[in-house]
Design an enzyme around this catalytic site. Structure first.
Site, PDB file in Angstrom:
ATOM      1  N   MET A 257      69.683   4.732-126.386  1.00  0.00           N
ATOM      2  CA  MET A 257      70.675   4.125-126.998  1.00  0.00           C
ATOM      3  C   MET A 257      70.764   4.138-128.578  1.00  0.00           C
ATOM      4  O   MET A 257      69.730   4.004-129.021  1.00  0.00           O
ATOM      5  CB  MET A 257      70.628   2.547-126.692  1.00  0.00           C
TER       6      MET A 257
ATOM      7  N   GLY B  14      74.159  -0.630-122.136  1.00  0.00           N
ATOM      8  CA  GLY B  14      73.243  -1.420-123.322  1.00  0.00           C
ATOM      9  C   GLY B  14      72.112  -1.897-122.939  1.00  0.00           C
ATOM     10  O   GLY B  14      70.905  -2.058-123.639  1.00  0.00           O
ATOM     11  N   PHE B  15      72.072  -2.704-121.641  1.00  0.00           N
ATOM     12  CA  PHE B  15      70.980  -3.366-121.389  1.00  0.00           C
ATOM     13  C   PHE B  15      70.502  -3.295-119.658  1.00  0.00           C
ATOM     14  O   PHE B  15      71.410  -2.990-118.963  1.00  0.00           O
ATOM     15  CB  PHE B  15      71.214  -4.884-121.556  1.00  0.00           C
ATOM     16  N   GLY B  16      69.295  -3.418-119.435  1.00  0.00           N
ATOM     17  CA  GLY B  16      68.736  -3.521-118.096  1.00  0.00           C
ATOM     18  C   GLY B  16      69.044  -4.840-117.667  1.00  0.00           C
ATOM     19  O   GLY B  16      69.269  -5.797-118.203  1.00  0.00           O
TER      20      GLY B  16
ATOM     21  N   ASP C 119      74.392   3.375-112.032  1.00  0.00           N
ATOM     22  CA  ASP C 119      73.314   2.854-112.883  1.00  0.00           C
ATOM     23  C   ASP C 119      73.736   1.654-113.183  1.00  0.00           C
ATOM     24  O   ASP C 119      74.920   1.460-113.795  1.00  0.00           O
ATOM     25  CB  ASP C 119      73.254   3.943-113.850  1.00  0.00           C
TER      26      ASP C 119
ATOM     27  N   GLY D 285      72.095  -2.417-111.851  1.00  0.00           N
ATOM     28  CA  GLY D 285      72.082  -3.569-110.890  1.00  0.00           C
ATOM     29  C   GLY D 285      71.688  -2.965-109.410  1.00  0.00           C
ATOM     30  O   GLY D 285      72.116  -3.795-108.567  1.00  0.00           O
TER      31      GLY D 285
ATOM     32  N   SER E 216      65.270  -2.713-113.179  1.00  0.00           N
ATOM     33  CA  SER E 216      64.488  -4.304-113.062  1.00  0.00           C
ATOM     34  C   SER E 216      64.176  -4.481-111.604  1.00  0.00           C
ATOM     35  O   SER E 216      63.094  -4.792-111.444  1.00  0.00           O
ATOM     36  CB  SER E 216      65.479  -5.347-113.671  1.00  0.00           C
TER      37      SER E 216
HETATM   38  O1  LIG Z   1      71.948   2.625-118.667  1.00  0.00           O
HETATM   39  C1  LIG Z   1      71.476   1.521-118.289  1.00  0.00           C
HETATM   40  C2  LIG Z   1      71.842   0.365-118.933  1.00  0.00           C
HETATM   41  O2  LIG Z   1      72.825   0.682-120.155  1.00  0.00           O
HETATM   42  C3  LIG Z   1      70.706   1.495-117.122  1.00  0.00           C
HETATM   43  O3  LIG Z   1      69.738   2.587-116.945  1.00  0.00           O
HETATM   44  C4  LIG Z   1      69.711   0.270-117.048  1.00  0.00           C
HETATM   45  O4  LIG Z   1      68.363   0.372-117.519  1.00  0.00           O
HETATM   46  C5  LIG Z   1      69.307  -0.080-115.525  1.00  0.00           C
HETATM   47  O5  LIG Z   1      68.539  -1.122-115.538  1.00  0.00           O
HETATM   48  P1  LIG Z   1      68.955  -2.265-114.364  1.00  0.00           P
HETATM   49  O6  LIG Z   1      70.160  -2.539-114.270  1.00  0.00           O
HETATM   50  O7  LIG Z   1      68.686  -1.445-112.859  1.00  0.00           O
HETATM   51  O8  LIG Z   1      67.861  -3.187-114.438  1.00  0.00           O
HETATM   52 FE   LIG Z   2      70.936   4.405-117.802  1.00  0.00          FE
END
Ligand SMILES: O=C(CO)[C@@H](O)[C@H](O)COP(=O)(O)O
Ligand SMILES: [Fe+2]
Length: 225
Positions: A38, A147-149, A176, A178, A199
């Protein structure tokens, strides 16, 4: 039949111990390691770049599935190729004018080209990249805003996966965001075969068990389709 691939997202790992975290995931049964790149511009978060991929490559032979959430992906191809990236997936939203050059360059550096689309981007936008002489070899359907997990899976994105699987039976389709034991069946039955999970894997007391559940769900869906 397309091979199931489970790719833990290293974004959820302990970055200070990246090499041992990567090794742990491979020991737990991971097929690929998903690396989220990122640039703090395409997405409001900043992670790692080619130097970290290069360092990690010295410690693992694993397939490094790089997801480039960056505004200028072309600038990253050469450094990522040199660093030892295996897959290079760029976003269609920032590649409308140069995707042909991009795909060609990625392949010439020995990497597998993939294209990703954000939740708001219609699936039709990736069709041209899957046709012609130099197609991409994977589509990554974002099931959260990049952007975020740790965000919530968007089940409505499964329509995109179904459309792609029907049109391209042997394509690698990655999902990718959730993904975990409670959402995998939706993605697997829609036709996804590459599963990114951050996660849900790193947060589990037994990551190997989660990885095997994800793998089996894809296998079962394939066997019953
Ligand atoms: O690309 C991304 C986020 O932008 C992902 O690859 C997340 O890192 C997946 O994380 P989880 O939703 O599985 O926690
Ligand atoms: Fe990703």
């Amino acid at each position: 039949m397309v091979q199931p691939k489970i790719a833990p997202s290293m974004l959820s790992s302990d970055f200070a111990n990246l090499a041992s975290e990567a090794e742990r995931m491979i020991r737990c049964g991971a097929d690929w390691l998903h690396m989220d790149i990122m640039d703090g511009h395409f997405v409001p978060n900043l992670t790692i770049g080619a130097p970290v991929i290069e360092s990690l490559r010295k410690h693992t032979q694993a397939y490094l599935d790089c997801h480039l959430m960056v505004t200028n992906p072309i600038d990253y191809v050469e450094p990522f190729g040199k660093a030892g990236a295996s897959g290079f997936t760029f976003h269609v939203e920032v590649s409308k004018d140069n995707w042909q050059e991009l795909v060609q360059k990625i392949k010439s550096k020995g990497m597998k080209p993939g294209v990703s689309l954000k939740p708001g981007t219609p699936v039709e936008e990736v069709f041209p990249l899957l046709e012609g002489e130099n197609p991409v070899e994977m589509v990554l359907v974002m099931t959260v805003e990049p952007g975020f997990g740790g965000q919530k899976f968007m089940p409505e994105m499964m329509d995109k996966v179904r459309v792609l699987r029907k049109k391209y039976p042997s394509l690698d389709i990655e999902v990718d965001g959730g993904l975990g034991p409670s959402t995998i069946d939706l993605a697997a039955s829609a036709g996804a075969n590459c599963i990114v999970a951050g996660s849900s894997v790193f947060g589990a007391p037994d990551p190997a068990h989660v990885i095997s559940l994800l793998y089996k769900s894809v296998e079962n869906a394939q066997n019953s389709s």
